[in-house]
Scaffold this motif. Sequence first.
Motif, PDB file in Angstrom:
ATOM      1  N   UNK A   1      10.647  -4.988  -1.311  1.00 15.68           N
ATOM      2  CA  UNK A   1      11.076  -4.569  -2.651  1.00 15.68           C
ATOM      3  C   UNK A   1      12.342  -3.721  -2.579  1.00 15.68           C
ATOM      4  N   UNK A   2      12.516  -2.987  -1.467  1.00 20.69           N
ATOM      5  CA  UNK A   2      13.696  -2.136  -1.297  1.00 20.69           C
ATOM      6  C   UNK A   2      14.982  -2.945  -1.156  1.00 20.69           C
ATOM      7  N   UNK A   3      14.864  -4.212  -0.833  1.00 20.67           N
ATOM      8  CA  UNK A   3      16.037  -5.063  -0.637  1.00 20.67           C
ATOM      9  C   UNK A   3      16.584  -5.638  -1.943  1.00 20.67           C
ATOM     10  N   UNK A   4      15.842  -5.484  -3.043  1.00 23.60           N
ATOM     11  CA  UNK A   4      16.298  -6.007  -4.335  1.00 23.60           C
ATOM     12  C   UNK A   4      17.493  -5.198  -4.828  1.00 23.60           C
ATOM     13  N   UNK A   5      18.444  -5.875  -5.442  1.00 23.46           N
ATOM     14  CA  UNK A   5      19.644  -5.194  -5.930  1.00 23.46           C
ATOM     15  C   UNK A   5      19.334  -4.229  -7.066  1.00 23.46           C
TER      16      UNK A   5
ATOM     17  N   UNK B   1       8.142   3.757  -7.612  1.00 19.32           N
ATOM     18  CA  UNK B   1       9.075   2.911  -6.857  1.00 19.32           C
ATOM     19  C   UNK B   1       9.022   3.251  -5.370  1.00 19.32           C
ATOM     20  N   UNK B   2       8.973   4.537  -5.043  1.00 23.57           N
ATOM     21  CA  UNK B   2       8.898   4.956  -3.643  1.00 23.57           C
ATOM     22  C   UNK B   2       7.593   4.481  -3.009  1.00 23.57           C
ATOM     23  N   UNK B   3       6.490   4.642  -3.723  1.00 19.59           N
ATOM     24  CA  UNK B   3       5.174   4.203  -3.240  1.00 19.59           C
ATOM     25  C   UNK B   3       5.190   2.707  -2.959  1.00 19.59           C
ATOM     26  N   UNK B   4       5.715   1.941  -3.900  1.00 22.28           N
ATOM     27  CA  UNK B   4       5.759   0.487  -3.742  1.00 22.28           C
ATOM     28  C   UNK B   4       6.715   0.076  -2.625  1.00 22.28           C
ATOM     29  N   UNK B   5       7.838   0.782  -2.480  1.00 24.22           N
ATOM     30  CA  UNK B   5       8.789   0.490  -1.419  1.00 24.22           C
ATOM     31  C   UNK B   5       8.211   0.738  -0.036  1.00 24.22           C
TER      32      UNK B   5
ATOM     33  N   UNK C   1       5.448   9.657 -11.541  1.00 27.47           N
ATOM     34  CA  UNK C   1       6.660   9.291 -12.270  1.00 27.47           C
ATOM     35  C   UNK C   1       7.078   7.886 -11.846  1.00 27.47           C
ATOM     36  N   UNK C   2       7.987   7.305 -12.595  1.00 28.24           N
ATOM     37  CA  UNK C   2       8.504   5.979 -12.246  1.00 28.24           C
ATOM     38  C   UNK C   2       9.158   6.027 -10.869  1.00 28.24           C
ATOM     39  N   UNK C   3       9.919   7.073 -10.575  1.00 35.29           N
ATOM     40  CA  UNK C   3      10.570   7.198  -9.260  1.00 35.29           C
ATOM     41  C   UNK C   3       9.530   7.224  -8.148  1.00 35.29           C
TER      42      UNK C   3
END
Length: 84
Positions: free
Chosen positions: A48-52, A38-42, A33-35
């Motif tokens: 990437x986790x620091x982006x607003x 995002x977790x994988x990439x973070x 999933x998209x979520x």
Amino acid sequence: MTILLFGITKDIVGSSTLSVPTSSATGRKIPKTVKELKEFLGETYPELNKLSSLAVAVNNSYANDSETINAYDEIALIPPVSGG
């Protein structure tokens, strides 16, 4: 799975594209999933986790976190945009 990167995401990763494994050969959970993506990439790129905010487009349409993804989708990370 290939992901297109733009703006600051490209700077963080160091490339305009990123390949994410689509098999469990790496021992990590495969994003479905998209979520999960995002977790994988973070985990892989903590900056990437620091982006607003971080929008994800799947097949040229903005996607919400629950949208399912697969290896054949065109995926793009779209960072926050500032302008004036």
